[in-house]
Design an enzyme around this catalytic site. Sequence first.
Site, PDB file in Angstrom:
ATOM      1  N   ARG A   1      -9.965   9.303  -8.187  1.00  0.00           N
ATOM      2  CA  ARG A   1      -9.094   8.871  -9.282  1.00  0.00           C
ATOM      3  C   ARG A   1      -8.101   7.819  -8.768  1.00  0.00           C
ATOM      4  NH1 ARG A   1      -5.149  12.606 -12.440  1.00  0.00           N
ATOM      5  NH2 ARG A   1      -5.423  11.963 -14.596  1.00  0.00           N
TER       6      ARG A   1
ATOM      7  N   ARG B   1      -4.899  -3.359  -7.610  1.00  0.00           N
ATOM      8  CA  ARG B   1      -4.632  -4.272  -6.496  1.00  0.00           C
ATOM      9  C   ARG B   1      -5.697  -5.347  -6.330  1.00  0.00           C
ATOM     10  NH1 ARG B   1       0.675  -4.241  -5.261  1.00  0.00           N
ATOM     11  NH2 ARG B   1       1.444  -2.133  -4.962  1.00  0.00           N
TER      12      ARG B   1
ATOM     13  N   ASN C   1      -8.329  10.403  -3.324  1.00  0.00           N
ATOM     14  CA  ASN C   1      -9.433  10.858  -4.160  1.00  0.00           C
ATOM     15  C   ASN C   1      -9.919   9.724  -5.055  1.00  0.00           C
ATOM     16  OD1 ASN C   1      -7.969  10.925  -6.705  1.00  0.00           O
ATOM     17  ND2 ASN C   1      -6.885  12.692  -5.857  1.00  0.00           N
TER      18      ASN C   1
ATOM     19  N   ARG D   1       3.378   2.049  -1.368  1.00  0.00           N
ATOM     20  CA  ARG D   1       3.942   2.443  -2.661  1.00  0.00           C
ATOM     21  C   ARG D   1       2.979   3.324  -3.465  1.00  0.00           C
ATOM     22  NH1 ARG D   1       7.945  -0.806  -4.617  1.00  0.00           N
ATOM     23  NH2 ARG D   1       7.875   0.579  -6.422  1.00  0.00           N
ATOM     24  N   HIS D   2       1.760   3.450  -2.988  1.00  0.00           N
ATOM     25  CA  HIS D   2       0.786   4.271  -3.727  1.00  0.00           C
ATOM     26  C   HIS D   2       0.923   5.726  -3.314  1.00  0.00           C
ATOM     27  CE1 HIS D   2      -1.123   1.158  -6.040  1.00  0.00           C
ATOM     28  NE2 HIS D   2      -0.817   0.387  -5.022  1.00  0.00           N
ATOM     29  N   ARG D   3       1.573   6.489  -4.191  1.00  0.00           N
ATOM     30  CA  ARG D   3       1.998   7.842  -3.830  1.00  0.00           C
ATOM     31  C   ARG D   3       0.904   8.880  -3.947  1.00  0.00           C
ATOM     32  NH1 ARG D   3       6.406   6.830  -8.187  1.00  0.00           N
ATOM     33  NH2 ARG D   3       4.577   5.699  -8.895  1.00  0.00           N
TER      34      ARG D   3
ATOM     35  N   LEU E   1       0.829  -1.214   0.000  1.00  0.00           N
ATOM     36  CA  LEU E   1       0.000   0.000   0.000  1.00  0.00           C
ATOM     37  C   LEU E   1       0.864   1.266   0.000  1.00  0.00           C
ATOM     38  CD1 LEU E   1      -3.044   1.156   0.623  1.00  0.00           C
ATOM     39  CD2 LEU E   1      -2.035   1.588   2.858  1.00  0.00           C
TER      40      LEU E   1
ATOM     41  N   ARG F   1       3.598  -2.437  15.193  1.00  0.00           N
ATOM     42  CA  ARG F   1       3.536  -3.043  16.532  1.00  0.00           C
ATOM     43  C   ARG F   1       3.064  -4.482  16.401  1.00  0.00           C
ATOM     44  NH1 ARG F   1       0.950   1.647  19.749  1.00  0.00           N
ATOM     45  NH2 ARG F   1       0.216   0.041  21.131  1.00  0.00           N
TER      46      ARG F   1
HETATM   47  C1  LIG Z   1       1.453  -7.474  -9.664  1.00  0.00           C
HETATM   48  C2  LIG Z   1       2.381  -6.441  -9.123  1.00  0.00           C
HETATM   49  C3  LIG Z   1       3.715  -6.756  -8.891  1.00  0.00           C
HETATM   50  C4  LIG Z   1       4.605  -5.794  -8.394  1.00  0.00           C
HETATM   51  N1  LIG Z   1       5.909  -6.151  -8.170  1.00  0.00           N
HETATM   52  C5  LIG Z   1       6.768  -5.234  -7.687  1.00  0.00           C
HETATM   53  C6  LIG Z   1       8.151  -5.570  -7.445  1.00  0.00           C
HETATM   54  O1  LIG Z   1       8.591  -6.699  -7.639  1.00  0.00           O
HETATM   55  N2  LIG Z   1       8.957  -4.614  -6.955  1.00  0.00           N
HETATM   56  C7  LIG Z   1       8.502  -3.350  -6.717  1.00  0.00           C
HETATM   57  O2  LIG Z   1       9.275  -2.519  -6.280  1.00  0.00           O
HETATM   58  N3  LIG Z   1       7.208  -3.007  -6.924  1.00  0.00           N
HETATM   59  C8  LIG Z   1       6.341  -3.912  -7.394  1.00  0.00           C
HETATM   60  N4  LIG Z   1       5.022  -3.554  -7.595  1.00  0.00           N
HETATM   61  C9  LIG Z   1       4.590  -2.213  -7.195  1.00  0.00           C
HETATM   62  C10 LIG Z   1       4.430  -1.286  -8.396  1.00  0.00           C
HETATM   63  O3  LIG Z   1       5.638  -1.188  -9.095  1.00  0.00           O
HETATM   64  C11 LIG Z   1       3.973   0.108  -7.973  1.00  0.00           C
HETATM   65  O4  LIG Z   1       4.973   0.777  -7.282  1.00  0.00           O
HETATM   66  C12 LIG Z   1       2.767   0.096  -7.086  1.00  0.00           C
HETATM   67  O5  LIG Z   1       1.799  -0.741  -7.598  1.00  0.00           O
HETATM   68  C13 LIG Z   1       2.203   1.501  -6.969  1.00  0.00           C
HETATM   69  O6  LIG Z   1       1.537   1.784  -8.191  1.00  0.00           O
HETATM   70  P1  LIG Z   1       1.648   3.077  -9.010  1.00  0.00           P
HETATM   71  O7  LIG Z   1       3.037   3.555  -9.043  1.00  0.00           O
HETATM   72  O8  LIG Z   1       1.027   2.807 -10.342  1.00  0.00           O
HETATM   73  O9  LIG Z   1       0.642   3.969  -8.166  1.00  0.00           O
HETATM   74  P2  LIG Z   1       0.596   5.356  -7.405  1.00  0.00           P
HETATM   75  O10 LIG Z   1       1.869   5.715  -6.761  1.00  0.00           O
HETATM   76  O11 LIG Z   1      -0.604   5.181  -6.567  1.00  0.00           O
HETATM   77  O12 LIG Z   1       0.313   6.417  -8.522  1.00  0.00           O
HETATM   78  C14 LIG Z   1      -0.920   6.481  -9.222  1.00  0.00           C
HETATM   79  C15 LIG Z   1      -0.624   6.846 -10.651  1.00  0.00           C
HETATM   80  O13 LIG Z   1      -0.014   8.121 -10.679  1.00  0.00           O
HETATM   81  C16 LIG Z   1       0.986   8.161 -11.689  1.00  0.00           C
HETATM   82  N5  LIG Z   1       2.296   8.358 -11.058  1.00  0.00           N
HETATM   83  C17 LIG Z   1       2.563   8.383  -9.740  1.00  0.00           C
HETATM   84  N6  LIG Z   1       3.842   8.683  -9.537  1.00  0.00           N
HETATM   85  C18 LIG Z   1       4.411   8.824 -10.747  1.00  0.00           C
HETATM   86  C19 LIG Z   1       5.730   9.133 -11.186  1.00  0.00           C
HETATM   87  N7  LIG Z   1       6.711   9.382 -10.341  1.00  0.00           N
HETATM   88  N8  LIG Z   1       5.944   9.184 -12.501  1.00  0.00           N
HETATM   89  C20 LIG Z   1       4.953   8.963 -13.391  1.00  0.00           C
HETATM   90  N9  LIG Z   1       3.682   8.673 -13.036  1.00  0.00           N
HETATM   91  C21 LIG Z   1       3.420   8.607 -11.729  1.00  0.00           C
HETATM   92  C22 LIG Z   1       0.898   6.845 -12.419  1.00  0.00           C
HETATM   93  O14 LIG Z   1      -0.017   6.964 -13.478  1.00  0.00           O
HETATM   94  C23 LIG Z   1       0.350   5.931 -11.364  1.00  0.00           C
HETATM   95  O15 LIG Z   1      -0.258   4.792 -11.896  1.00  0.00           O
HETATM   96  C24 LIG Z   1       4.132  -4.497  -8.096  1.00  0.00           C
HETATM   97  C25 LIG Z   1       2.793  -4.176  -8.326  1.00  0.00           C
HETATM   98  C26 LIG Z   1       1.919  -5.132  -8.827  1.00  0.00           C
HETATM   99  C27 LIG Z   1       0.476  -4.752  -9.033  1.00  0.00           C
END
Ligand SMILES: Cc1cc2nc3c(=O)[nH]c(=O)nc-3n(C[C@H](O)[C@H](O)[C@H](O)COP(=O)(O)OP(=O)(O)OC[C@H]3O[C@@H](n4cnc5c(N)ncnc54)[C@H](O)[C@@H]3O)c2cc1C
Length: 474
Positions: free
Chosen positions: A415, A424, A413, A342-344, A340, A354
Amino acid sequence: MTETFKREIYLLRPKKLSPETIAVTFAKTSRSPLSFREIAAELSDEQSSEFHEKWVVGYGHASVAEHAVLHIAFENVSRLAIECIESNRLASYTEKSTRYQKWDLKGYCIPEEVRGTQYESLYTDACDALFSAYQESLEPVKAVVQEMIPQREGESDARWDGRIRSEYVDACRFLLPAASLANVGMTANARTFEHAIRKMLSHPLEEVRSIGEQVKAVARQETPTLVKYAERVPYQIETQKALEERAGALPAASGGEMLELLAYDQGAEMRVLAAALYTQSGCSFVTALEHVRSLDAEAQKSLAHELLGRLEKFDVPLRAVEHAVYTFDAIMDQGAYFELKRHRMMTQTPQILRADLGYAVPRKIAQAGFESRYREAMDQAAEAYSRLAEWNPHVAAYLVPNGFNRRVLMTLNLREVFHFCELRAERNAHFSIRRIAMRMAEMVQSVHPLLAAYLRMPEEETWGSIEVEHFTQV
Ligand SMILES: Cc1cc2nc3c(=O)[nH]c(=O)nc-3n(C[C@H](O)[C@H](O)[C@H](O)COP(=O)(O)OP(=O)(O)OC[C@H]3O[C@@H](n4cnc5c(N)ncnc54)[C@H](O)[C@@H]3O)c2cc1C
């Protein structure tokens, strides 16, 4: 277009120009009529450094530093430290996966704080127990998965294992503690790195502070001026301490709902539709909103369809959808939280990791006849955690395995709801986060059915069915 004003689009190559020179080249276009090529040709690294000292550092024109981009490799850092490394929104990361790789027996961090203290053996014994249980669980859980997904005719053992690995590792990973060492690659601009270094240097864990020093040193090789003044931030350190003290009076809750929708705006759907019309019109927002509110239900539905009905698999809803916002209080296992985080595009406020919210038991662990061994290692970790937490709760968090529950407050939000829930809930995502994504989609659909009807969720499953299929305890 005349020759004098000919459009040109070209790269400033990092192989030819240093990141700081690229940043100055862009910054100078603000005052200089010259082309970027001409500006760059006049610059030396020393001049760039002087420019940054004057403008970025001296006058606080910090956005200039965003044009200097760095790629930094972190190896053998704990997953607890990764939480700080990856807490920067404006950065990109890729890390070693607990789903596709296996951990070695000694693949954990021993924090400086416990070395040589009375807690060291308590700490290492708990980690050893977790890592041995993890290693021992791999074969029996794999056998369960092999029964479910048989080898194809002519398929090699290695290929078969590659095809099913995440299926069994997904269950075994619940045993891995936050002390587990991993690698992560981070790409960000110098402004973000400066912010990240400040945060690291102000962190309560010695490991993170020392990583911060190393990041600063390696970043300075490439951007000598831009991160030079990144120091610890007394505001962060003292505020955190003060809040810890105040929060000490609050009672800890032992359980709760996986997701609680704390806040949303009943009228947000109308606002989103109005914003979508507003952007194409010349009217005020109030006029657009009054118009949308005056429509009957069918007309509102048809407008929602105009906004979201053409979405194809990889399309992202238009930005107007961001005007609907939700806040959730969530309880999820640490493995799910690690994904989670990782969702920026959402605001997350996690609690310190804990061990008093209980732990999940994956069904495959039980099916493999491994449950009592699993519980033994988890309980030992919880016991060691409690003893360590009395002394230092931040250090104790290293011992908490992925299977333990954690609370996080999130505001996002609509989106990002689309993005998070759809990505996910996919079949290839881990079941821990799939259930969160599906429950969230269901909750948003119940309060905002007009727009959330367009969420593309799997139809044959529910969060409840995922829970039953994959857990004997959550
Ligand atoms: C099946 C699966 C396997 C995965 N395996 C790995 C793994 O092995 N190692 C690993 O590290 N991660 C892994 N991930 C995590 C993945 O790489 C993403 O970091 C994570 O899903 C967050 O998604 P996001 O970056 O699309 O979303 P968010 O950070 O929620 O961003 C939402 C959207 O905003 C845009 N966005 C956000 N930030 C940027 C940016 N800096 N540049 C351009 N556009 C941006 C994109 O359109 C993005 O889709 C995995 C994910 C999945 C679903």
